[in-house]
Design an enzyme around this catalytic site. Structure first.
Site, mmCIF file in Angstrom:
data_model
loop_
_atom_site.group_PDB
_atom_site.id
_atom_site.type_symbol
_atom_site.label_atom_id
_atom_site.label_comp_id
_atom_site.label_asym_id
_atom_site.label_seq_id
_atom_site.Cartn_x
_atom_site.Cartn_y
_atom_site.Cartn_z
ATOM 1 N N ARG A 122 0.811 -1.358 0.059
ATOM 2 C CA ARG A 122 -0.130 -0.013 0.033
ATOM 3 C C ARG A 122 0.701 1.399 0.001
ATOM 4 O O ARG A 122 1.155 1.733 1.069
ATOM 5 C CB ARG A 122 -1.074 0.078 1.222
ATOM 6 C CG ARG A 122 -1.743 -1.380 1.167
ATOM 7 C CD ARG A 122 -3.031 -1.225 2.087
ATOM 8 N NE ARG A 122 -4.240 -0.266 1.635
ATOM 9 C CZ ARG A 122 -5.133 -0.403 2.397
ATOM 10 N NH1 ARG A 122 -5.342 -1.010 3.239
ATOM 11 N NH2 ARG A 122 -6.237 0.772 2.148
ATOM 12 N N ASP A 305 -14.134 -2.559 -2.655
ATOM 13 C CA ASP A 305 -14.355 -2.955 -1.161
ATOM 14 C C ASP A 305 -15.863 -3.741 -0.999
ATOM 15 O O ASP A 305 -16.195 -3.886 -0.064
ATOM 16 C CB ASP A 305 -14.610 -1.535 -0.377
ATOM 17 C CG ASP A 305 -13.279 -0.911 0.082
ATOM 18 O OD1 ASP A 305 -12.228 -1.541 -0.324
ATOM 19 O OD2 ASP A 305 -13.532 0.211 0.575
HETATM 20 C C1 UD1 Z 1 -9.133 3.643 -0.179
HETATM 21 C C2 UD1 Z 1 -9.985 3.412 0.783
HETATM 22 C C3 UD1 Z 1 -10.151 1.500 0.638
HETATM 23 C C4 UD1 Z 1 -10.375 1.220 -0.840
HETATM 24 C C5 UD1 Z 1 -9.531 2.207 -1.538
HETATM 25 C C6 UD1 Z 1 -9.608 1.845 -2.970
HETATM 26 C C7 UD1 Z 1 -10.285 4.686 2.466
HETATM 27 C C8 UD1 Z 1 -9.735 4.972 4.229
HETATM 28 N N1 UD1 Z 1 -9.783 3.645 2.227
HETATM 29 O O1 UD1 Z 1 -7.945 3.273 0.251
HETATM 30 O O2 UD1 Z 1 -11.314 1.203 1.481
HETATM 31 O O3 UD1 Z 1 -10.215 -0.108 -0.976
HETATM 32 O O4 UD1 Z 1 -9.597 3.371 -1.560
HETATM 33 O O5 UD1 Z 1 -11.136 2.376 -3.440
HETATM 34 O O6 UD1 Z 1 -10.739 5.476 1.846
HETATM 35 N N2 UD1 Z 1 -1.473 3.589 -5.178
HETATM 36 C C9 UD1 Z 1 -0.136 3.877 -5.430
HETATM 37 N N3 UD1 Z 1 0.560 5.062 -5.056
HETATM 38 C C10 UD1 Z 1 -0.131 5.552 -3.901
HETATM 39 C C11 UD1 Z 1 -1.287 5.485 -3.390
HETATM 40 C C12 UD1 Z 1 -2.206 4.430 -4.208
HETATM 41 O O7 UD1 Z 1 0.167 3.181 -6.369
HETATM 42 O O8 UD1 Z 1 0.753 6.651 -3.623
HETATM 43 C C13 UD1 Z 1 -2.362 2.587 -5.665
HETATM 44 C C14 UD1 Z 1 -2.534 1.314 -4.602
HETATM 45 O O9 UD1 Z 1 -1.308 0.370 -4.501
HETATM 46 C C15 UD1 Z 1 -3.574 0.741 -5.215
HETATM 47 C C16 UD1 Z 1 -4.338 1.669 -5.993
HETATM 48 O O10 UD1 Z 1 -3.333 3.010 -6.119
HETATM 49 O O11 UD1 Z 1 -3.500 -0.323 -6.044
HETATM 50 C C17 UD1 Z 1 -5.541 2.595 -5.085
HETATM 51 O O12 UD1 Z 1 -5.212 2.845 -4.063
HETATM 52 P P1 UD1 Z 1 -5.871 3.990 -3.077
HETATM 53 O O13 UD1 Z 1 -7.217 4.708 -3.801
HETATM 54 O O14 UD1 Z 1 -4.836 5.282 -2.632
HETATM 55 O O15 UD1 Z 1 -6.539 3.228 -1.689
HETATM 56 P P2 UD1 Z 1 -6.638 4.228 -0.289
HETATM 57 O O16 UD1 Z 1 -6.865 5.352 -0.041
HETATM 58 O O17 UD1 Z 1 -5.285 3.394 0.583
#
Ligand code: UD1
Length: 425
Positions: A122, A305
């Site tokens: 993550r 989710d």
């Molecule tokens: C949020 C939700 C989570 C949900 C997810 C996707 C909250 C508290 N949690 O998690 O329940 O499953 O959105 O809808 O709102 N990524 C990168 N670099 C980054 C950040 C993300 O590569 O800096 C990638 C992640 O590995 C993943 C994708 O982007 O594959 C989506 O992640 P993200 O939307 O950031 O998830 P969260 O915000 O952690």
């Protein structure tokens, strides 16, 4: 150890009221740090993730007062040090939002690397990229991300992946920056819009939330406000799936039907009748579900989710279904638990092939993460016999009074305390 004990076979009838959205609450509560006044937050869900973020704010010096079960009054003025140690943040992924909120307010944030659901790597590279473009620098030392800036200046930020967390964090950091920030390829989830509405109610100038371009004109101060957060789209979707698993006719209240569109569309494809009203949906399900294919996507696509819950339903649908997880790398850990109940699922990388069986059989299973736990509940409600779900602390992170809500519509579900746990040897 606490366990949920569910005996399947009861059809569900009546109404279920949905609580406030977890993912909006865990973004909006830290956002209060940016305020120069006191904020009253309403429709806050009574869940463990909210308790954790409250505790984090309290330990940092904020005053957090529970007016009643769903209302919180937060005065952030007592926060002296923009530091959140591992002790505070280890249980919660969304504690990463402290980075944006503290940086936006104090131009400095020392936040330990966050915990939360474990479904693969993550990363926070996009969060940090956004902070950097606004003028901050960061380093990682002693497992803490240390971010600081002399000043934050608005700029163009293109996110390389659609990330809810990065979009939230950049909004939080930019809201008091000098000049205009434009976030391109922003996430469009309902809780992004809710956060923007909350910030605007404090006097911020955030436009375009809900589209993939968000424009933020920095303001100098933000005032206290009263704000009611949106209903939980995923909690609603989970109970919709629960009705489909058990069969029955349930009115799900306090929802925004538009937020449920992708879930509603898939359930209709599976043969379920769904009636939409202003702030409720009625789910009527009789007989065996039809197969369907599902691919998860950022909003407005099918939410990741809800992937485990829909897969749980497909285990007993008529025919073969494909579930493609396109958001997270490792979100099929729950499949082994469904197999223990008799499901026929094979996983190849990000694709799960689900061959519908007639019925699942109750057995001891684990909630491997929050939505995996929700999937176990969904599966158990339609299974033959009794399912014992362990590790329910994950479920308690995100679902308010799951036993009360499901018992009220006729499910045979109870919470027990026991010493024994599943022996996997
Ligand atoms: C949020 C939700 C989570 C949900 C997810 C996707 C909250 C508290 N949690 O998690 O329940 O499953 O959105 O809808 O709102 N990524 C990168 N670099 C980054 C950040 C993300 O590569 O800096 C990638 C992640 O590995 C993943 C994708 O982007 O594959 C989506 O992640 P993200 O939307 O950031 O998830 P969260 O915000 O952690």
């Amino acid at each position: 150890m606490k366990k949920l004990v569910i005996t399947g076979g009861n059809r569900l009838h009546g109404t279920i009221k949905i609580s406030g959205a977890k993912n909006a609450a865990v973004a909006i509560i830290p956002a209060v740090i940016l305020s120069d006044g006191v904020c009253l937050l309403e429709n806050i869900p009574d869940i463990e993730d909210v308790n954790i973020i409250d505790e984090i704010l309290c330990k940092m010096g904020a005053s957090v007062r529970h007016i009643n079960k769903t209302s919180l009054e937060i005065d952030p003025s007592g926060i002296k040090e923009p530091v959140a140690t591992y002790d505070l943040v280890r249980h919660m992924r969304a504690s990463s939002y402290l980075m944006g909120a503290l940086l936006g307010k104090y131009l400095k944030a020392d936040v330990a690397l966050p915990g939360g659901c474990d479904f693969g790597v993550r990363p926070v590279d996009q969060h940090l990229k956004g902070f950097g473009i606004l003028g901050a620098t960061h380093c990682v030392a002693d497992d803490m991300i240390k971010i600081k800036a002399d000043k934050l200046v608005g700029n163009h930020i293109y996110l390389d992946v659609v990330s809810v967390g990065a979009t939230v964090n950049v909004m939080l950091a930019a809201v008091k920056a000098e000049g205009r920030t434009t976030i391109e390829n922003a996430a469009k989830e309902p809780h992004i819009v809710d956060l923007a509405n909350f910030l605007n109610s404090m006097g911020a100038d955030v436009r375009g939330a809900g589209t993939d371009v968000i424009k933020i004109n920095g303001v100098k101060t933000l005032r206290g406000t009263t704000y009611s957060i949106i209903p939980d789209q995923i909690e609603a979707g989970t109970y919709m799936a629960a009705v489909c698993s058990a069969g029955g006719d349930v009115l799900i209240q306090n929802v925004i039907p538009k937020h449920l569109e992708s879930i509603t569309a898939k359930l209709r494809e599976m043969g379920v009748t769904i009636e939409e009203f202003d702030d409720s949906v009625r789910v009527i399900c009789n007989g065996r579900l039809k197969r369907c294919n599902v691919t998860t996507m950022p909003h407005p696509g099918f939410p990741t989710d809800m992937q485990p819950q829909i897969a749980a339903l497909l285990t007993t649908a008529d025919g073969m279904s494909m579930v493609n997880e396109a958001v997270w790398d490792n979100r099929f850990r729950y499949v082994d638990e469904l197999r223990r109940m008799g499901a026929d699922i094979t996983v190849d990388d990000s694709l799960a092939i689900v061959r519908g069986v007639e019925v699942l059989t109750g057995t001891p299973v684990k909630a491997t993460d929050l939505r995996a736990g929700a999937a176990m509940i969904v599966a158990a409600l339609g299974a033959r016999g009794t399912t014992y779900i362990e590790d329910i602390r994950h479920i308690e992170r995100g679902y308010e009074d799951v036993v009360g809500k499901l018992s009220a519509v006729g499910a045979d579900i109870k919470l027990i305390e026991t010493d024994d746990s599943i022996n996997r040897n």
